[in-house]
Scaffold this motif. Structure first.
Motif: not given
Length: 74
Positions: A1-5
């Motif tokens: 799972m990745s997130v956006v910064i």
């Protein structure tokens, strides 16, 4: 799972990165991974230093005492 910064940078900088063909998302990811590694190491060193200061100094040859104690128990 990745997130956006999201990071705001000057338009000129982004244009220059694209012009040079720099994969800035990979570079930022690598930088952040290295930052996390260094910060964990720094905090571990601090924790070890606090632990070292909290432990009393051992006098004499503790290893030899343990060996003698073990031999005498047999």
């Amino acid at each position: 799972m990745s997130v956006v910064i999201s990071v705001r940078i000057p338009r000129k900088l982004k244009e220059e990165l694209e012009k040079l063909g720099v994969n800035y998302s990979a570079a930022i990811r690598k930088f952040l991974e290295e930052l996390v590694r260094r910060e964990r190491a720094r905090r571990l060193r601090e924790e070890l230093e606090r632990f070292r200061r909290s432990v009393d100094r051992v006098e004499g040859n503790l290893a030899a005492e343990f060996i003698r104690e073990d031999r005498d128990a047999r």
